[in-house]
Design a protein around this motif. Structure first.
Motif, PDB file in Angstrom:
ATOM      1  N   ASN A  41      63.474  30.063  31.191  1.00 14.12           N
ATOM      2  CA  ASN A  41      64.515  29.698  31.781  1.00 14.12           C
ATOM      3  C   ASN A  41      64.723  28.666  30.805  1.00 14.12           C
ATOM      4  N   SER A  42      64.765  27.714  30.019  1.00 12.98           N
ATOM      5  CA  SER A  42      65.115  26.945  28.849  1.00 12.98           C
ATOM      6  C   SER A  42      66.006  27.710  27.907  1.00 12.98           C
ATOM      7  N   GLY A  43      67.008  27.145  27.466  1.00 17.07           N
ATOM      8  CA  GLY A  43      67.883  27.811  26.532  1.00 17.07           C
ATOM      9  C   GLY A  43      67.850  27.217  25.168  1.00 17.07           C
ATOM     10  N   GLU A  44      66.789  26.528  24.823  1.00 15.00           N
ATOM     11  CA  GLU A  44      66.759  25.855  23.535  1.00 15.00           C
ATOM     12  C   GLU A  44      66.481  26.843  22.422  1.00 15.00           C
ATOM     13  N   THR A  45      67.157  26.639  21.299  1.00 11.54           N
ATOM     14  CA  THR A  45      66.984  27.513  20.153  1.00 11.54           C
ATOM     15  C   THR A  45      65.670  27.219  19.458  1.00 11.54           C
ATOM     16  N   ASN A  46      64.900  28.276  19.157  1.00 12.37           N
ATOM     17  CA  ASN A  46      63.656  28.098  18.419  1.00 12.37           C
ATOM     18  C   ASN A  46      63.955  27.829  16.956  1.00 12.37           C
ATOM     19  N   GLU A  47      63.157  27.019  16.353  1.00  9.23           N
ATOM     20  CA  GLU A  47      63.294  26.738  14.926  1.00  9.23           C
ATOM     21  C   GLU A  47      62.278  27.564  14.151  1.00  9.23           C
ATOM     22  N   ASP A  48      62.694  28.043  12.980  1.00  9.07           N
ATOM     23  CA  ASP A  48      61.773  28.755  12.106  1.00  9.07           C
ATOM     24  C   ASP A  48      60.688  27.784  11.622  1.00  9.07           C
ATOM     25  N   THR A  49      59.431  28.224  11.704  1.00 12.27           N
ATOM     26  CA  THR A  49      58.317  27.328  11.377  1.00 12.27           C
ATOM     27  C   THR A  49      58.289  26.947   9.906  1.00 12.27           C
ATOM     28  N   SER A  50      59.010  27.699   9.071  1.00 18.17           N
ATOM     29  CA  SER A  50      59.025  27.365   7.647  1.00 18.17           C
ATOM     30  C   SER A  50      59.889  26.155   7.357  1.00 18.17           C
ATOM     31  N   GLY A  51      60.758  25.818   8.318  1.00 18.83           N
ATOM     32  CA  GLY A  51      61.642  24.684   8.130  1.00 18.83           C
ATOM     33  C   GLY A  51      62.963  25.092   7.496  1.00 18.83           C
ATOM     34  N   ASP A  52      63.082  26.328   7.009  1.00 18.35           N
ATOM     35  CA  ASP A  52      64.331  26.796   6.425  1.00 18.35           C
ATOM     36  C   ASP A  52      65.331  27.104   7.526  1.00 18.35           C
ATOM     37  N   ASP A  53      66.622  26.977   7.189  1.00 20.74           N
ATOM     38  CA  ASP A  53      67.655  27.359   8.145  1.00 20.74           C
ATOM     39  C   ASP A  53      67.640  28.870   8.303  1.00 20.74           C
ATOM     40  N   VAL A  54      67.680  29.318   9.558  1.00 25.33           N
ATOM     41  CA  VAL A  54      67.697  30.749   9.813  1.00 25.33           C
ATOM     42  C   VAL A  54      68.826  31.056  10.786  1.00 25.33           C
ATOM     43  N   THR A  55      69.317  32.274  10.736  1.00 26.94           N
ATOM     44  CA  THR A  55      70.366  32.704  11.642  1.00 26.94           C
ATOM     45  C   THR A  55      69.722  33.197  12.924  1.00 26.94           C
ATOM     46  N   THR A  56      69.911  32.429  14.010  1.00 23.23           N
ATOM     47  CA  THR A  56      69.293  32.758  15.285  1.00 23.23           C
ATOM     48  C   THR A  56      70.377  33.011  16.327  1.00 23.23           C
ATOM     49  N   LEU A 259      70.892  39.614  11.388  1.00 20.74           N
ATOM     50  CA  LEU A 259      70.268  38.511  12.124  1.00 20.74           C
ATOM     51  C   LEU A 259      68.836  38.309  11.659  1.00 20.74           C
ATOM     52  N   GLU A 260      68.455  37.067  11.490  1.00 15.47           N
ATOM     53  CA  GLU A 260      67.064  36.772  11.127  1.00 15.47           C
ATOM     54  C   GLU A 260      66.200  36.571  12.368  1.00 15.47           C
ATOM     55  N   GLN A 261      66.796  36.035  13.443  1.00 20.49           N
ATOM     56  CA  GLN A 261      66.043  35.796  14.670  1.00 20.49           C
ATOM     57  C   GLN A 261      66.939  36.010  15.889  1.00 20.49           C
ATOM     58  N   VAL A 262      66.288  36.389  16.979  1.00 21.19           N
ATOM     59  CA  VAL A 262      66.952  36.456  18.287  1.00 21.19           C
ATOM     60  C   VAL A 262      66.058  35.713  19.272  1.00 21.19           C
ATOM     61  N   HIS A 263      66.635  34.728  19.932  1.00 22.30           N
ATOM     62  CA  HIS A 263      65.886  33.986  20.949  1.00 22.30           C
ATOM     63  C   HIS A 263      66.408  34.372  22.323  1.00 22.30           C
TER      64      HIS A 263
END
Length: 554
Positions: A41-56, A259-263
């Motif tokens: 239930n949180s809607g926060e976007t996950n960040e890529d662990t590499s620190g690079d910008d990713v399309t989520t 898309l690189e990621q889907v949360h």
């Protein structure tokens, strides 16, 4: 009128004709994306662990998937995820018709009963293994294995020997699915089934990596052990909270996936979902019913067709709904038009039958229009039937009635509207009860409810899929209702080679369903979503699968 199904059935008819002469069917296609049971239930976007910008892409799944085991996750909450983690022999394309997927090609025998699929050489599992014909044999026989107890097993009854095996009347070896070679799969059907390539696009028919599943029967339960063959991999899975999907570089068509990621968040309240959309934490949201008039005509709203029905089930084994007249009294008291106008307010069509609009018979007639209204709101008739039913049962007072729904603001709103209508029309006070989805579903299967809300989303594009749910032995029945004539009509329709006769049998079956009224419909489904303007090509197929293969976010 319903363009997606007109096109679909045109294609299916073409498949049927092609079966008269051995044919090849293929197509790398672009594609687009509900009873099945369909819940939001949180809607926060996950960040890529590499620190690079990713399309989520940030979406809300509403609730935890029932299961990510393909034959067990038979509902939209599971399909939303599974359809993007895995892939069958065929996949529905952007026009909602079956296209080549894990299978690059297939042939159909002259009599239309034998399909031979050629699996792509570059079809890989996310762990690098080859996807083989044996993986499909393993998965499909497991779907039909009675020990699996899959709610989707009935979909495998088209396969010769499938029903007998599932019912304990035949062996696994009698199921006619064969790995001719590592990349060639042969399937023999009970009868010509022109829409078979549509049926097998359902997640229940996804392959399973046999070596992985043999080593770890719970391979699907955690992100670390999950192995798929679709556009995305399962990177994180925090049950009842969220999950993260990442692009699968081993997918045969990975270059199409942008898309690189889907949360996926898991928020079961539409108001909260909308707030997360407004704050930028979600890219897509449903519309809260109280805001529908304000938002429904917004440029951000997309409305698409969905083959499915929102309805209620009577438990005919429990008082007072063992009485047909009492069931009909409650059904005739319902005002479907009022509910879609003043309660749901999402431009749904009121439902006066079970099969939704959009299915054309061989003469070009829409099933729903041809079979007409199976019931209509009639308060006076409802009162009369209630009085007659109570007299038949010897009731001076109607036994206590509880209406049960799974937790959701929209379900609650409809339940409260029905509660008020039964009081106004029938002078009957009913109680309301809400429970969490998995508990609700199990109790419904166990016939612990008197009157409960339900939804059906078509698993494939044919009316028989709606109607087969209420045969006596169907796990989708969940009413306790049984009718031998109805069962025979459905069996005959499935075996009938004449399409005209097959439709006549289906028309008659739906009439019997409403003559005895173990259910009453409320509205037909549609897809209504708010979308951020930088998001495009999220496909929602009418049969209920969410498709993210072609989705993009700028």
């Amino acid at each position: 009128m319903k363009k997606w199904l007109m096109l679909l059935l045109t294609v299916l008819f073409a498949f049927t004709l092609a079966a008269c002469t051995a044919t090849d069917s293929s197509g790398d296609g672009d594609s687009d994306e509900t009873e099945t049971e369909n819940e939001d239930n949180s809607g926060e976007t996950n960040e890529d662990t590499s620190g690079d910008d990713v399309t989520t892409l940030n979406l809300n799944n509403g609730q935890n998937p029932t299961s990510l085991d393909p034959p067990k996750g038979f509902d939209s909450a599971s399909w939303n995820v599974l359809n993007n983690l895995m892939e069958g022999l065929t996949r529905l394309g952007k026009e909602h018709t079956p296209e080549a997927a894990t299978a690059e090609d297939w042939k159909v025998s002259e009599d239309g009963t034998v399909y031979t699929f050629m699996i792509r050489d570059n079809a890989k599992w996310s762990n690098g293994d080859d996807v083989t014909a044996g993986d499909f044999v393993y998965a499909w026989k497991r779907l039909l294995d009675p020990e699996t107890a899959s709610p989707a097993a009935f979909l495998g009854y088209f396969i010769k020997g499938g029903e007998a095996f599932n019912k304990g009347e035949g062996s696994k070896e009698d199921v006619m699915v064969e790995a001719v070679s590592e990349k060639e799969l042969k399937v023999t059907l009970e009868a010509p089934t022109g829409f078979f390539t549509h049926v097998i696009s359902n997640p229940a028919f996804f392959p399973i990596n046999e070596s992985v599943a043999t080593e770890n029967p719970e391979w699907f339960a955690e992100a670390d052990s999950f192995v798929g063959n679709g556009p995305f991999n399962l990177a994180e899975y925090n049950k009842d909270k969220d999950m993260l999907l990442k692009k699968n570089e081993n997918y045969w068509d990975a270059e199409t996936v942008t898309l690189e990621q889907v949360h996926f968040a898991m928020v079961d309240d539409t108001n909260t979902e909308y707030q997360l959309f407004e704050s930028g934490d979600l890219d897509v949201s449903e519309i809260p019913s109280e805001m529908s008039e304000e938002l429904i005509d917004s440029d951000a709203v997309s409305i698409t067709e969905q083959a499915g029905t929102y309805f209620y089930r009577f438990n005919v084994t429990e008082e007072p709904f063992q009485n047909e007249k009492i069931r009909k009294a409650f059904a005739l008291a319902v005002d479907q038009q009022e509910i879609v106008e003043y309660v749901t307010k999402n431009k749904e069509q009121p439902a006066y039958g079970f099969v939704s609009y959009g299915f054309q018979d061989p003469s070009g007639n829409d099933f729903r229009e041809q079979n007409g209204n199976m019931l209509e709101t009639d308060p006076e008739k409802a009162k009369q039937l209630l009085e007659e039913g109570m007299k038949e049962e010897g009731y001076d007072e109607l036994p206590e009635v509880t209406l049960t729904y799974n937790t959701s603001e929209s379900h609650k709103a409809i339940a409260e509207a029905l509660q008020q209508k039964f009081k106004t029309v029938l002078d009957v006070e009913i109680g309301l009860e809400n429970t969490e989805w998995n508990v609700f579903l199990q109790d419904q299967k166990d016939l612990k409810h008197q009157l409960s809300r339900s939804s059906f989303l078509a698993d494939y594009g044919d009316p028989i899929n709606f109607l087969e749910s209420f045969t006596s032995d169907s796990v989708m029945n969940r009413t306790g209702w049984s009718n031998d004539e109805y069962d025979q009509l459905i069996a005959d329709a499935k075996a009938e080679s004449s399409d005209e006769k097959r439709w006549e049998l289906m028309y008659e079956a739906e009439k019997i369903l409403f003559e005895e009224m173990p259910i009453f419909p409320v509205h037909f489904y549609n897809h209504v979503f708010l979308n951020k303007d930088n998001v495009s090509d999220i496909i929602r197929h009418p049969v209920g699968y969410l498709e993210l293969k072609w989705a993009s976010k700028e």
